[in-house]
Design a protein around this motif. Structure first.
Motif, PDB file in Angstrom:
ATOM      1  N   ILE A   1       0.851  -1.187   0.000  1.00  0.00           N
ATOM      2  CA  ILE A   1       0.000   0.000   0.000  1.00  0.00           C
ATOM      3  C   ILE A   1       0.887   1.237   0.000  1.00  0.00           C
ATOM      4  CG2 ILE A   1      -1.880  -1.164   1.225  1.00  0.00           C
ATOM      5  CD1 ILE A   1      -1.051   0.346   3.756  1.00  0.00           C
ATOM      6  N   PRO A   2       0.409   2.348  -0.562  1.00  0.00           N
ATOM      7  CA  PRO A   2       1.208   3.577  -0.540  1.00  0.00           C
ATOM      8  C   PRO A   2       1.047   4.328   0.775  1.00  0.00           C
ATOM      9  CG  PRO A   2      -0.759   3.889  -1.873  1.00  0.00           C
ATOM     10  CD  PRO A   2      -0.777   2.463  -1.414  1.00  0.00           C
ATOM     11  N   LEU A   3       2.082   5.035   1.152  1.00  0.00           N
ATOM     12  CA  LEU A   3       2.082   5.820   2.389  1.00  0.00           C
ATOM     13  C   LEU A   3       0.954   6.840   2.375  1.00  0.00           C
ATOM     14  CD1 LEU A   3       3.633   6.624   5.029  1.00  0.00           C
ATOM     15  CD2 LEU A   3       4.899   8.243   3.612  1.00  0.00           C
ATOM     16  N   GLY A   4       0.173   6.867   3.461  1.00  0.00           N
ATOM     17  CA  GLY A   4      -0.861   7.871   3.637  1.00  0.00           C
ATOM     18  C   GLY A   4      -2.154   7.610   2.890  1.00  0.00           C
ATOM     19  N   ALA A   5      -2.208   6.576   2.073  1.00  0.00           N
ATOM     20  CA  ALA A   5      -3.412   6.297   1.286  1.00  0.00           C
ATOM     21  C   ALA A   5      -4.480   5.634   2.146  1.00  0.00           C
ATOM     22  CB  ALA A   5      -3.077   5.404   0.100  1.00  0.00           C
ATOM     23  N   THR A   6      -5.732   5.862   1.787  1.00  0.00           N
ATOM     24  CA  THR A   6      -6.844   5.154   2.410  1.00  0.00           C
ATOM     25  C   THR A   6      -7.076   3.863   1.634  1.00  0.00           C
ATOM     26  OG1 THR A   6      -7.908   7.184   3.172  1.00  0.00           O
ATOM     27  CG2 THR A   6      -9.302   5.233   2.960  1.00  0.00           C
ATOM     28  N   VAL A   7      -7.044   2.747   2.337  1.00  0.00           N
ATOM     29  CA  VAL A   7      -7.215   1.438   1.710  1.00  0.00           C
ATOM     30  C   VAL A   7      -8.549   0.864   2.163  1.00  0.00           C
ATOM     31  CG1 VAL A   7      -6.216  -0.854   1.349  1.00  0.00           C
ATOM     32  CG2 VAL A   7      -4.716   1.115   1.759  1.00  0.00           C
ATOM     33  N   GLN A   8      -9.463   0.701   1.220  1.00  0.00           N
ATOM     34  CA  GLN A   8     -10.770   0.114   1.500  1.00  0.00           C
ATOM     35  C   GLN A   8     -10.684  -1.389   1.228  1.00  0.00           C
ATOM     36  OE1 GLN A   8     -13.113   1.844   2.847  1.00  0.00           O
ATOM     37  NE2 GLN A   8     -12.822   3.985   2.247  1.00  0.00           N
ATOM     38  N   ILE A   9     -11.010  -2.193   2.241  1.00  0.00           N
ATOM     39  CA  ILE A   9     -10.819  -3.639   2.149  1.00  0.00           C
ATOM     40  C   ILE A   9     -12.155  -4.358   2.235  1.00  0.00           C
ATOM     41  CG2 ILE A   9      -9.780  -5.650   3.268  1.00  0.00           C
ATOM     42  CD1 ILE A   9      -7.492  -3.905   4.146  1.00  0.00           C
ATOM     43  N   THR A  10     -12.360  -5.269   1.303  1.00  0.00           N
ATOM     44  CA  THR A  10     -13.501  -6.178   1.316  1.00  0.00           C
ATOM     45  C   THR A  10     -12.990  -7.564   1.676  1.00  0.00           C
ATOM     46  OG1 THR A  10     -14.580  -4.885  -0.428  1.00  0.00           O
ATOM     47  CG2 THR A  10     -15.405  -7.114  -0.045  1.00  0.00           C
TER      48      THR A  10
ATOM     49  N   GLN B   1       3.724   5.706   8.183  1.00  0.00           N
ATOM     50  CA  GLN B   1       5.161   5.557   7.982  1.00  0.00           C
ATOM     51  C   GLN B   1       5.435   4.360   7.078  1.00  0.00           C
ATOM     52  OE1 GLN B   1       7.021   3.584  11.765  1.00  0.00           O
ATOM     53  NE2 GLN B   1       5.391   4.941  12.511  1.00  0.00           N
ATOM     54  N   THR B   2       6.511   4.433   6.327  1.00  0.00           N
ATOM     55  CA  THR B   2       6.880   3.323   5.462  1.00  0.00           C
ATOM     56  C   THR B   2       7.508   2.209   6.286  1.00  0.00           C
ATOM     57  OG1 THR B   2       9.031   4.332   5.012  1.00  0.00           O
ATOM     58  CG2 THR B   2       7.239   4.818   3.471  1.00  0.00           C
ATOM     59  N   GLY B   3       7.537   1.025   5.710  1.00  0.00           N
ATOM     60  CA  GLY B   3       8.119  -0.115   6.401  1.00  0.00           C
ATOM     61  C   GLY B   3       7.305  -1.365   6.150  1.00  0.00           C
ATOM     62  N   VAL B   4       7.680  -2.428   6.846  1.00  0.00           N
ATOM     63  CA  VAL B   4       6.980  -3.709   6.749  1.00  0.00           C
ATOM     64  C   VAL B   4       6.315  -3.981   8.093  1.00  0.00           C
ATOM     65  CG1 VAL B   4       7.206  -6.175   6.320  1.00  0.00           C
ATOM     66  CG2 VAL B   4       8.646  -4.570   5.059  1.00  0.00           C
ATOM     67  N   PHE B   5       5.016  -4.240   8.083  1.00  0.00           N
ATOM     68  CA  PHE B   5       4.246  -4.434   9.309  1.00  0.00           C
ATOM     69  C   PHE B   5       3.587  -5.813   9.265  1.00  0.00           C
ATOM     70  CE2 PHE B   5       4.493   0.049   8.304  1.00  0.00           C
ATOM     71  CZ  PHE B   5       5.031   0.554   9.480  1.00  0.00           C
ATOM     72  N   MET B   6       3.767  -6.548  10.345  1.00  0.00           N
ATOM     73  CA  MET B   6       3.320  -7.929  10.393  1.00  0.00           C
ATOM     74  C   MET B   6       1.897  -8.033  10.928  1.00  0.00           C
ATOM     75  SD  MET B   6       5.846  -9.463   9.105  1.00  0.00           S
ATOM     76  CE  MET B   6       5.162 -11.124   9.324  1.00  0.00           C
TER      77      MET B   6
ATOM     78  N   GLU C   1       2.045  -9.854   5.683  1.00  0.00           N
ATOM     79  CA  GLU C   1       3.022  -8.769   5.630  1.00  0.00           C
ATOM     80  C   GLU C   1       2.396  -7.600   4.880  1.00  0.00           C
ATOM     81  OE1 GLU C   1       6.898  -9.333   4.076  1.00  0.00           O
ATOM     82  OE2 GLU C   1       7.612 -10.503   5.796  1.00  0.00           O
ATOM     83  N   VAL C   2       2.375  -6.449   5.515  1.00  0.00           N
ATOM     84  CA  VAL C   2       1.923  -5.233   4.835  1.00  0.00           C
ATOM     85  C   VAL C   2       3.156  -4.378   4.568  1.00  0.00           C
ATOM     86  CG1 VAL C   2       0.487  -3.184   4.952  1.00  0.00           C
ATOM     87  CG2 VAL C   2      -0.317  -5.317   5.962  1.00  0.00           C
ATOM     88  N   VAL C   3       3.425  -4.154   3.303  1.00  0.00           N
ATOM     89  CA  VAL C   3       4.579  -3.353   2.898  1.00  0.00           C
ATOM     90  C   VAL C   3       4.072  -1.962   2.539  1.00  0.00           C
ATOM     91  CG1 VAL C   3       6.531  -3.145   1.321  1.00  0.00           C
ATOM     92  CG2 VAL C   3       5.696  -5.419   2.007  1.00  0.00           C
ATOM     93  N   VAL C   4       4.456  -0.973   3.334  1.00  0.00           N
ATOM     94  CA  VAL C   4       4.052   0.411   3.085  1.00  0.00           C
ATOM     95  C   VAL C   4       5.158   1.085   2.289  1.00  0.00           C
ATOM     96  CG1 VAL C   4       3.325   2.587   4.097  1.00  0.00           C
ATOM     97  CG2 VAL C   4       2.741   0.428   5.230  1.00  0.00           C
ATOM     98  N   ASP C   5       4.844   1.430   1.038  1.00  0.00           N
ATOM     99  CA  ASP C   5       5.818   2.038   0.133  1.00  0.00           C
ATOM    100  C   ASP C   5       5.573   3.540   0.007  1.00  0.00           C
ATOM    101  OD1 ASP C   5       6.967  -0.482  -0.692  1.00  0.00           O
ATOM    102  OD2 ASP C   5       5.192  -0.813  -1.931  1.00  0.00           O
ATOM    103  N   SER C   6       6.587   4.237  -0.457  1.00  0.00           N
ATOM    104  CA  SER C   6       6.360   5.605  -0.918  1.00  0.00           C
ATOM    105  C   SER C   6       5.473   5.529  -2.160  1.00  0.00           C
ATOM    106  CB  SER C   6       7.685   6.286  -1.248  1.00  0.00           C
ATOM    107  OG  SER C   6       8.295   5.651  -2.374  1.00  0.00           O
ATOM    108  N   GLN C   7       4.852   6.643  -2.526  1.00  0.00           N
ATOM    109  CA  GLN C   7       3.963   6.613  -3.687  1.00  0.00           C
ATOM    110  C   GLN C   7       4.717   6.197  -4.945  1.00  0.00           C
ATOM    111  OE1 GLN C   7       0.428   7.321  -3.592  1.00  0.00           O
ATOM    112  NE2 GLN C   7       0.717   6.205  -5.507  1.00  0.00           N
TER     113      GLN C   7
END
Length: 330
Positions: free
Chosen positions: A149-158, A193-198, A215-221
């Motif tokens: 997912i990109p940093l700061g983005a709203t992620v809508q999950i189904t 913040q960017t990074g990998v979150f378990m 694993e959620v990988v938060v990337d820069s845009q």
């Protein structure tokens, strides 16, 4: 040392050491959602601690003050119907409960899903025994176990499940939501913040429940855009004779459970393989995705993840051909 003493010692040592292992927690927030939850938790913890200290102080003080004195054989003075005390210890808990209710309500409003916008990232999460499938419905991407997912983005999950009840949980980014067969649930998350979150499946779902990780990988845009561009590409075609043999195995033996189409509309038994080696983990985010581990997996999956549904028997030569092709899928 007797045997049961040894068992108790080892059990206690294991319990202590288990607390030393790093684990994802909302008390180390990386999003506004987790921050609100952590703030509420800390306030409740402090309030509970103050009440505990006050009650214990009064208890110890009364025990010391009213302890039996030497030569004192009479009953202590009995106190009944102290209206002031009864009102006090009734009103204080009611006020505390009211304060907690208001703060909880405010926190619930703060973490409620925002109205959807065209710029939101839409992801369809499908729970399997025992791995997670991520379908980026607007981007034509299908991947497994690693959510980018990109940093700061709203992620809508189904959320849906194709087998049993699971629960999708990434503590540092959002709360958890059950994933129920025949029932579509929704949640949202964001990252500061960017990074990998378990994360982890938080609902017991079978023998390998503990190995159904996320694993959620938060990337820069910019990095997210580059990842999307790569994931949208078709699977690489084989070049050498060995790679061609491996491609034939994927196309003939593996295609009933896996797909090389990154936008495959059908839900498969196993993860999409179009960009397998672009991921850092596999088997429910349990193992590092390396050539050595994939080799072990192809020889026999059950010792690595007992109970999984992959039961493909291949010769050593077939595995070499298959691995030669799979390594191209980046």
């Amino acid at each position: 040392m007797k045997i049961y003493h040894k068992i108790a010692f080892l059990a206690g040592l294991g319990l202590v050491l288990s607390g030393c292992a790093p684990s994802p927690t909302f008390l180390n927030p990386a999003s506004s959602i987790a921050t609100h939850e952590a703030n509420l938790y800390n306030i409740i913890l402090i309030m509970a601690l103050l009440v505990f200290v006050l009650v214990e102080f009064c208890l110890v003080w009364i025990l010391i003050r009213d302890r039996k004195q030497k030569g004192d054989d009479e009953l202590p003075r009995q106190i009944y119907a102290n209206t002031k005390l009864e009102i006090t210890w009734t009103v204080i808990p009611v006020l505390l409960t009211g304060v907690l209710f208001v703060m909880t309500f405010q926190t619930m409003n703060s973490v409620a899903a925002p109205a959807p916008f065209a710029t939101d990232i839409n992801v369809h999460v499908i729970g399997h025994q025992w791995w997670w499938e991520f379908v980026y419905t607007d981007l034509g991407i299908k991947t497994a176990n690693e959510l980018h997912i990109p940093l700061g983005a709203t992620v809508q999950i189904t959320l849906d499940s194709i087998d049993v009840i699971h629960s999708f949980s990434i503590p540092q980014l959002s709360g958890k939501t059950d994933v129920v067969p025949g029932q579509t649930n929704h949640m949202w998350l964001t990252a500061d913040q960017t990074g990998v979150f378990m994360g982890q499946c938080a609902e017991f779902c079978g023998i390998e429940h503990a190995l159904m990780r996320i694993e959620v990988v938060v990337d820069s845009q910019a990095d997210f855009n580059a990842w999307v561009s790569n994931q949208q590409k078709p699977a690489v075609q084989p070049q050498t004779e060995e790679q061609q043999e491996g491609f034939k195995i994927v196309s003939s033996l593996c295609d009933s459970c896996h797909s090389l189409n990154p936008a495959e509309p059908e839900v498969k038994v196993g993860p999409n393989l179009a960009h397998l080696f672009s991921r850092s983990t596999f088997a429910g985010a349990t193992y590092d995705l390396t050539e050595e581990n994939i080799n072990r997996w192809l020889h026999d999956t059950q010792p690595m993840k007992p109970g999984n549904k992959m039961d493909l028997k291949l010769s050593s030569e077939e595995i070499e051909h298959l691995l030669a092709y799979l390594k191209l899928l980046k």
